[in-house]
Design an enzyme around this catalytic site. Structure first.
Site, short mmCIF file in Angstrom:
data_model
loop_
_atom_site.label_atom_id
_atom_site.label_comp_id
_atom_site.label_asym_id
_atom_site.label_seq_id
_atom_site.Cartn_x
_atom_site.Cartn_y
_atom_site.Cartn_z
N ASP A 8 0.98 -1.30 0.17
CA ASP A 8 -0.04 0.14 -0.09
C ASP A 8 0.85 1.17 0.20
O ASP A 8 2.01 0.97 0.43
CB ASP A 8 -1.02 -0.15 1.30
CG ASP A 8 -1.75 1.23 1.45
OD1 ASP A 8 -2.44 1.59 0.24
OD2 ASP A 8 -1.77 1.84 2.39
N SER A 9 0.23 2.34 -0.39
CA SER A 9 0.92 3.79 -0.22
C SER A 9 1.54 3.83 1.29
O SER A 9 2.47 4.55 1.59
CB SER A 9 0.24 4.82 -0.62
OG SER A 9 -1.09 4.74 -0.05
N TYR A 40 -0.66 8.55 -2.18
CA TYR A 40 -0.65 8.31 -3.69
C TYR A 40 -1.84 8.92 -4.39
O TYR A 40 -1.92 9.31 -5.41
CB TYR A 40 -0.56 6.66 -4.11
CG TYR A 40 0.73 5.94 -3.94
CD1 TYR A 40 1.73 6.58 -3.19
CD2 TYR A 40 0.64 4.60 -4.19
CE1 TYR A 40 2.66 5.59 -3.10
CE2 TYR A 40 1.74 3.88 -4.10
CZ TYR A 40 2.86 4.24 -3.42
OH TYR A 40 3.88 3.59 -3.49
N GLY A 41 -2.85 9.23 -3.41
CA GLY A 41 -4.17 9.55 -3.92
C GLY A 41 -4.25 11.17 -4.59
O GLY A 41 -5.14 11.37 -5.27
N CYS A 71 -3.82 -1.10 -2.15
CA CYS A 71 -3.97 0.53 -2.48
C CYS A 71 -4.97 0.64 -3.53
O CYS A 71 -4.63 0.20 -4.56
CB CYS A 71 -2.69 1.32 -2.78
SG CYS A 71 -2.96 3.12 -2.96
N ASN A 72 -6.25 1.25 -3.20
CA ASN A 72 -7.00 1.51 -4.41
C ASN A 72 -6.61 2.34 -5.52
O ASN A 72 -6.96 2.26 -6.70
CB ASN A 72 -8.30 2.37 -3.68
CG ASN A 72 -9.24 1.27 -3.07
OD1 ASN A 72 -10.21 0.90 -3.60
ND2 ASN A 72 -8.98 1.16 -1.87
N THR A 73 -5.80 3.41 -5.21
CA THR A 73 -5.23 4.49 -6.09
C THR A 73 -4.14 3.69 -7.00
O THR A 73 -4.17 3.77 -8.21
CB THR A 73 -4.61 5.62 -5.56
OG1 THR A 73 -5.43 5.92 -4.61
CG2 THR A 73 -4.26 6.75 -6.32
N GLU A 150 -5.82 9.27 9.40
CA GLU A 150 -4.35 9.14 9.95
C GLU A 150 -4.06 9.85 11.28
O GLU A 150 -3.36 9.47 12.22
CB GLU A 150 -3.54 9.75 9.22
CG GLU A 150 -3.60 9.28 7.76
CD GLU A 150 -2.35 8.09 7.49
OE1 GLU A 150 -1.31 8.23 8.21
OE2 GLU A 150 -2.45 7.27 6.84
N CYS A 181 -11.18 3.09 -0.74
CA CYS A 181 -9.81 3.59 -0.42
C CYS A 181 -9.81 2.83 0.90
O CYS A 181 -10.58 2.63 1.97
CB CYS A 181 -10.21 4.98 -0.01
SG CYS A 181 -8.68 5.99 0.83
N THR A 182 -8.26 2.38 0.99
CA THR A 182 -8.04 1.59 2.35
C THR A 182 -8.22 2.22 3.70
O THR A 182 -8.62 1.63 4.79
CB THR A 182 -6.52 1.71 2.44
OG1 THR A 182 -5.84 2.96 2.02
CG2 THR A 182 -5.82 0.72 1.29
N HIS A 183 -8.52 3.69 3.86
CA HIS A 183 -8.59 4.17 4.89
C HIS A 183 -10.28 4.32 5.28
O HIS A 183 -10.61 4.40 6.45
CB HIS A 183 -7.95 5.53 4.97
CG HIS A 183 -6.68 5.79 4.94
ND1 HIS A 183 -6.01 5.01 4.07
CD2 HIS A 183 -5.88 6.61 5.68
CE1 HIS A 183 -4.63 5.41 4.37
NE2 HIS A 183 -4.46 6.45 5.25
N1 DGL Z 1 -3.99 3.67 -0.01
C1 DGL Z 1 -4.74 4.94 -0.49
C2 DGL Z 1 -5.96 4.49 -1.51
O1 DGL Z 1 -6.57 3.31 -0.98
C3 DGL Z 1 -5.20 5.91 0.24
C4 DGL Z 1 -3.99 6.84 0.63
C5 DGL Z 1 -2.92 7.57 -0.28
O2 DGL Z 1 -3.60 8.64 -0.78
O3 DGL Z 1 -2.08 7.25 -0.34
O4 DGL Z 1 -6.34 4.90 -2.56
#
Ligand code: DGL
Length: 275
Positions: A8-9, A40-41, A71-73, A150, A181-183
């Protein structure tokens, strides 16, 4: 053989790691969080693709048998590219999330919330629209959700205000909402409270763990359920915030420098032979 690699990012992918561990308790898991370069987003396609390839090659250099892009992005911008480059199965969160939403929806009106990058890639929207049609899909970027989580602000006045502002256009218009998104799974309660408890929330982490189990098929359950962590930087609140994502304490963490490994040639070896 070997562990399942998850990247993940940053720390958000620990929500995916938690589900994988729950679904495949005997598998060894190796997590890589690119905490030096998160988020990454907010970044563009080319940058995210380069980062994602380095992350995946790092995991491959550690002998993983499968790579899960938590990571979704990174899934949105790089999944096809990674599948082309790597010699092991690479799974992303988007297809399993879409599949789960299609199974849950009653009226076929589906929303997706995600980072700016993921929404701009149109990956979720294209897959959903192909199934339910254009007028039934609403996508909304929610950039402030990542820093709120976060900071541990998963509830409270500020988070309620931001949630209401972001989700106003989706309320009463969708029966199913993908947390793209992971969060966002950590905001489930706040989101459900605003959207109404009858709206079905799709946590891509659960759907992905299911997809990983079926990809492994009869090759699964080969380890001792050990989880190892590698990060490209150790953020201040890693243990505290990371434990919240994972749902249990984090012990040892190794720090790695991807650029140095690349210079040493370690990140370029295991790419797939071209046919
Ligand atoms: N992990 C990113 C996602 O799931 C969220 C955090 C980021 O922007 O890196 O898109």
């Amino acid at each position: 053989m070997g562990p399942i690699g998850v990247f993940d990012s940053g720390m958000g992918g620990l929500t995916v790691l938690r589900e994988l561990h729950r679904r495949l308790p005997a598998e060894d898991l190796l997590y890589f969080g690119d905490t030096a370069r998160v988020p990454y987003g907010t970044k563009g396609a080319r940058t995210v693709r380069e980062f994602a390839l380095q992350d995946a090659l790092f995991l491959r250099s550690r002998g993983v048998k499968m790579i899960v892009v938590a990571c979704n992005t990174a899934s949105a911008f790089a999944i096809d590219y990674l599948q082309e480059q790597l010699d092991v199965p690479v799974l992303g969160v988007i297809k399993p999330g879409v599949q789960a939403a299609l199974e849950k929806t009653v009226g076929g009106n589906i929303g997706v919330i995600a980072t700016r990058g993921t929404v701009s890639s149109n990956r979720y929207q294209e897959l959903l629209i192909a199934e339910v049609g254009k007028d039934r899909v609403i996508a909304k970027e929610c950039p402030l959700f990542v820093p709120l989580v976060e900071e541990g602000m998963t509830s409270g006045n500020v988070t309620d205000l931001v949630t209401a502002d972001y989700l106003q256009s989706l309320k009463n218009n969708v029966d199913t909402l993908i947390l793209g998104c992971t969060h966002y799974p950590l905001l489930k309660e706040t989101i459900a409270n605003f959207m109404g408890y009858d709206v079905k929330l799709v946590d891509s982490a659960e759907a992905l763990a299911e997809a990983a189990a079926s990809e492994l098929g009869n090759k699964k359950e080969s380890g001792n359920g050990e989880i190892s962590f590698c990060l490209s930087d150790i953020p201040w609140k890693f243990r505290e915030v990371g434990a919240r994502f994972l749902g249990k304490p984090i012990d040892a963490v190794e720090t790695v420098n991807l650029n140095e490994l690349e210079r040493e040639g370690i990140l370029s070896i295991p790419r797939k032979e071209k046919a």
